[in-house]
Design a protein around this motif. Structure first.
Motif, PDB file in Angstrom:
ATOM      1  N   THR A  19       0.810  -1.210   0.000  1.00 40.67           N
ATOM      2  CA  THR A  19       0.000   0.000   0.000  1.00 40.67           C
ATOM      3  C   THR A  19       0.846   1.264   0.000  1.00 40.67           C
ATOM      4  N   GLY A  20       0.187   2.377  -0.338  1.00 40.64           N
ATOM      5  CA  GLY A  20       0.887   3.650  -0.409  1.00 40.64           C
ATOM      6  C   GLY A  20       1.466   4.075   0.914  1.00 40.64           C
ATOM      7  N   SER A  21       0.631   4.129   1.941  1.00 42.92           N
ATOM      8  CA  SER A  21       1.118   4.549   3.251  1.00 42.92           C
ATOM      9  C   SER A  21       1.912   3.442   3.927  1.00 42.92           C
ATOM     10  N   GLY A  22       1.504   2.188   3.713  1.00 41.19           N
ATOM     11  CA  GLY A  22       2.156   1.084   4.402  1.00 41.19           C
ATOM     12  C   GLY A  22       3.608   0.906   4.013  1.00 41.19           C
ATOM     13  N   ALA A  23       3.914   0.994   2.722  1.00 43.12           N
ATOM     14  CA  ALA A  23       5.280   0.759   2.266  1.00 43.12           C
ATOM     15  C   ALA A  23       6.131   2.022   2.285  1.00 43.12           C
ATOM     16  N   SER A  24       5.519   3.176   2.016  1.00 45.73           N
ATOM     17  CA  SER A  24       6.303   4.400   1.837  1.00 45.73           C
ATOM     18  C   SER A  24       6.150   5.421   2.959  1.00 45.73           C
ATOM     19  N   GLY A  25       5.147   5.265   3.802  1.00 46.23           N
ATOM     20  CA  GLY A  25       4.827   6.286   4.787  1.00 46.23           C
ATOM     21  C   GLY A  25       5.947   6.620   5.745  1.00 46.23           C
ATOM     22  N   GLU A  26       6.544   5.606   6.329  1.00 43.60           N
ATOM     23  CA  GLU A  26       7.593   5.842   7.321  1.00 43.60           C
ATOM     24  C   GLU A  26       8.816   6.493   6.679  1.00 43.60           C
ATOM     25  N   ALA A  27       9.163   6.045   5.471  1.00 41.69           N
ATOM     26  CA  ALA A  27      10.334   6.600   4.786  1.00 41.69           C
ATOM     27  C   ALA A  27      10.130   8.074   4.464  1.00 41.69           C
ATOM     28  N   VAL A  28       8.954   8.428   3.957  1.00 47.38           N
ATOM     29  CA  VAL A  28       8.679   9.817   3.612  1.00 47.38           C
ATOM     30  C   VAL A  28       8.688  10.679   4.872  1.00 47.38           C
TER      31      VAL A  28
END
Length: 756
Positions: free
Chosen positions: A645-654
């Motif tokens: 998912t968008g937030s699941g895979a990239s959220g923490e990194a962003v």
């Protein structure tokens, strides 16, 4: 009596003599004319060319300019190394074409003889790397890593190594300051080819056989400025080749330096966070495919919202650009281009294109408002949307009831956009549109947002993405109709059924096409840099800038500075009121919408963040993660293929990238002293009196430093002394990692839809 004249010649003989005399006179006249032409009319030209036969040229390569980050830190510069080179001309004069010499040389250098021989062979369509693609008359570098002992051994035994030289030379170095790689942005160099020499012969920037030229990235885009002009010393020689004097000398002109908008520290953080996010995704289980996510590629862009200048651009997988310096080995070339390489030479920030998923809904929202729908009206967010026998599901079957367009962005309600796009498709006449041009609000909006075309970024080989409007569908159908009709089956597999439908009406805008398109699915393709421009424009009030990396070209002596100013590309097709309402809704995504679980505890009152999540489905692959975000200063876009998912895979990194930019600690407090770039870098680095550019020191690894600080704060129980002007910090600590189990469910066959 006799008919023979007194001369003793018959008339026939006399006629022949006259003819011969005429021929002789003609030949003498022709020869005289030719001599006059060569010696009088063209004498000066031939004298000049003849003198060239007694002149030998010695080329002194120009020092290539450096590529610097926004603060003056070298990203690419030069260093002196001992380079061992071979002359093909001299080697081919030997009986065995120099094989014995090259074998002996390999022994001195500790290299495989086969590899050495491969390096001196010429490249052609049938010859794989390694090979030499430069001029066959130019010395071919065998290695730029020779030791002083090896070089001395070669020079002292010159009779054993005819055609071999060992000299100190300036070679390119990709410095990787603070472990920032920046490979795809910088590009690499390789020798100029004879074809390139001929093409550039009459241009303002001709090549010499000794030149190295940029093949990709900034090295290619700014090659003319970076390359400089080689020096040429001409010596007069006699017919034995002995120097008898100096004819003329042109001093080498060093190349200019390129100052970029890249910040090496932020670049390192972006690369590190992208890599960490991909590794974390690979530990997550995908219930649909029954395997862990592959997370095989990704990209992240950090761009100044008010100028379009790129602060960081990372692409994964990546590579070390230094492998090209001195000639690439067969092993390294295979690792970069082989079928199992995942093609790290691609810059996926500008060349990776995929369906954008729900990040596209800002375009659909603008289109709906333009079509007359009230932003604050009520639109049904049902659990599904049915068209004929096809059911388009909302994410996880969620049902929020009647909601506004703003709320639809926050919760990423698919069915709201299904209904709006379907209504407009019907108004335009359905599959057989009305006479005249259909209004096509949703497709026109995409073009007005700059999709389907290059952004104009100053890097080569940018791709356009795709807006699958009626014109594109017609072109695509004409190109593929025969194949579809040959393979399609009415009652075949899913792929065969699609081919059958496309054969019959693939050039028509079908109802399902319009519905899928509204949520960034179907045939829509975008690139990360395109999304950075769009979300940066929403941040700054609606102005779209042409993204740039080059910031200024500075001459080697520092006396000439040519700034590369930001360029306005256009404006978003929305009013200020619509933009403000959209801005508020995207802030809601980060605080109470689909990204809230990753941005919990963020100091939103001090540094407002705005976001839109997207999880795009790709046939035959796992879902692609998209997260598009912006603050008042930057837009940050991350995408990871086959990662969930968008937030699941990239959220923490962003979030971690923003934390590094603004100095936000794990407990939500702000430490300005630890902020890498709380405001964009406006000024150019300081140029010294001698032309050198002052460069600040950079820590060993800014990303690891940031991570260590966060860990330290967490171990201290989330307590750190905030700055006096920051007020009370948020109380929620670091967000959870990974993909939520409830983020996605398997869709029914034939139902294309995206999740938040």
């Amino acid at each position: 009596m006799t008919n023979i004249p007194e001369t003793g010649r018959t008339p026939r003989v006399q006629t022949r003599l006259v003819v011969i005399q005429i021929l002789v006179l003609s030949l003498l006249g022709t020869l005289g004319g030719r001599l006059w032409y060569l010696q009088i009319r063209e004498g000066a030209q031939y004298q000049k060319e003849a003198s060239g036969n007694h002149v030998q040229q010695v080329v002194q390569p120009a020092v290539r300019g450096s590529i610097l980050d926004a603060r003056g830190v070298p990203l690419a510069d030069n260093e002196t190394r001992l380079v061992v080179s071979a002359s093909r001309t001299d080697l081919l004069k030997q009986k065995d074409d120099g094989k014995a010499v090259l074998t002996k040389l390999a022994g001195v250098l500790g290299m495989d003889p086969q590899e050495v021989m491969q390096k001196v062979r010429l490249c052609d369509a049938k010859t794989p790397q390694p090979c030499w693609n430069g001029s066959p008359y130019q010395p071919i570098p065998i290695t730029d890593e020779a030791t002083a002992k090896q070089a001395l051994q070669i020079r002292e035994r010159a009779e054993d190594f005819p055609g071999i030289t060992a000299e100190p030379e300036a070679v390119r170095r990709y410095a990787a300051p603070g472990k920032s790689n920046t490979a795809q942005v910088l590009g690499y160099l390789s020798p100029v080819t004879d074809e390139e020499i001929q093409k550039a012969k009459d241009t303002s920037s001709p090549y010499l056989r000794s030149d190295m030229v940029g093949r990709s990235g900034l090295e290619r885009q700014y090659d003319a400025q970076l390359r400089g002009k080689a020096g040429v010393t001409r010596y007069e020689v006699d017919n034995l080749g002995r120097v008898i004097g100096k004819a003329k000398s042109d001093a080498a002109e060093p190349g200019s330096n390129l100052v970029t908008s890249i910040d090496a520290r932020v670049q390192r953080v972006a690369e590190y966070e992208l890599d960490k996010a991909m590794k974390a995704a690979r530990q997550q289980y995908d219930k649909i495919t029954g395997t862990n996510y592959k997370a095989d590629s990704g990209a992240v862009v950090v761009m100044e919202a008010k100028t379009g200048r790129v602060v960081a651009m990372a692409s994964a997988p990546t590579y070390d650009p230094n492998v090209w310096v001195g000639g690439i080995s067969a092993k390294d070339y295979a690792a970069l281009t082989g079928k199992n390489s995942d093609y790290p030479l691609l810059n996926r920030a500008i060349q990776g294109q995929s369906a954008p998923g729900s990040t596209f809904k800002v375009v659909s929202t603008a289109a709906a408002v333009e079509a007359g729908y009230d932003f604050n009206g009520n639109y049904p967010c049902t659990s599904s949307y049915s068209v004929g026998g096809q059911v388009f599901k909302n994410f996880e079957g969620e049902n929020f009831g009647p909601i506004s367009l703003g709320r639809a962005l926050e919760v990423s309600c698919d069915t709201v956009f299904y209904g709006l796009a379907d209504n407009e498709w019907k108004k335009d006449g359905g599959i057989n549109p009305k006479k005249g041009q259909p209004k096509d609000y949703f497709f026109k909006a995409a073009h007005q947002f700059g999709l389907g075309q290059e952004t104009g970024l100053d890097l080569p080989n940018e791709v356009t993405g795709r807006v699958p409007d009626r014109a594109w569908k017609q072109r695509y159908w004409e190109a593929n109709k025969d194949a579809w009709c040959r393979t399609g089956k009415k009652n075949g597999s899913y792929v065969e059924k699609i081919a059958y439908e496309n054969c019959l009406e693939g050039n028509k805008m079908r109802e399902g096409d319009a519905i899928n398109y509204s949520i960034g699915q179907g045939d829509t393709l975008v690139t990360p840099i395109q999304e950075a421009v769009i979300y940066g424009a929403i941040s700054n009030g609606g102005t779209m800038y042409t993204p740039t990396i080059g910031k200024a070209v500075v001459s080697a002596d520092g006396k000439q500075v040519t700034e590369i100013k930001p360029k306005v590309r256009g404006r978003l097709p929305i009013t200020k009121a619509t933009r403000d309402m959209m801005d508020q809704a995207l802030a809601g995504v980060a605080t109470r919408g689909t990204a809230a679980w990753k941005f919990a505890g963020w100091p939103q009152d001090k540094i407002p963040l705005h976001a839109k999540t997207g999880t795009a489905e790709v046939y035959g692959k796992q879902t692609t993660s998209w997260l598009a975000t912006y603050s008042k200063d930057y837009s940050v876009i991350m995408t990871i293929s086959q990662a969930g998912t968008g937030s699941g895979a990239s959220g923490e990194a962003v979030r971690n990238i923003y934390s590094a930019l603004y100095g936000v600690q794990a407990n939500g407090s702000i430490d300005n002293k630890r902020a890498l770039l709380p405001t964009p870098q406006k000024s150019l680095p300081k140029i010294q009196a001698d032309g050198t550019i002052a460069a600040p020191k950079i820590s060993g690894d800014p990303a690891k430093d940031q991570e260590a600080i966060a860990k330290q704060v967490a171990e201290q129980g989330g307590t750190t002394a905030p700055d006096d002007d920051q007020g009370t910090a948020a109380t929620t600590n670091t967000p959870p990692t990974g993909n939520r189990d409830t983020r996605r469910r398997q869709r029914r066959r034939g139902s294309r839809r995206t999740t938040a």
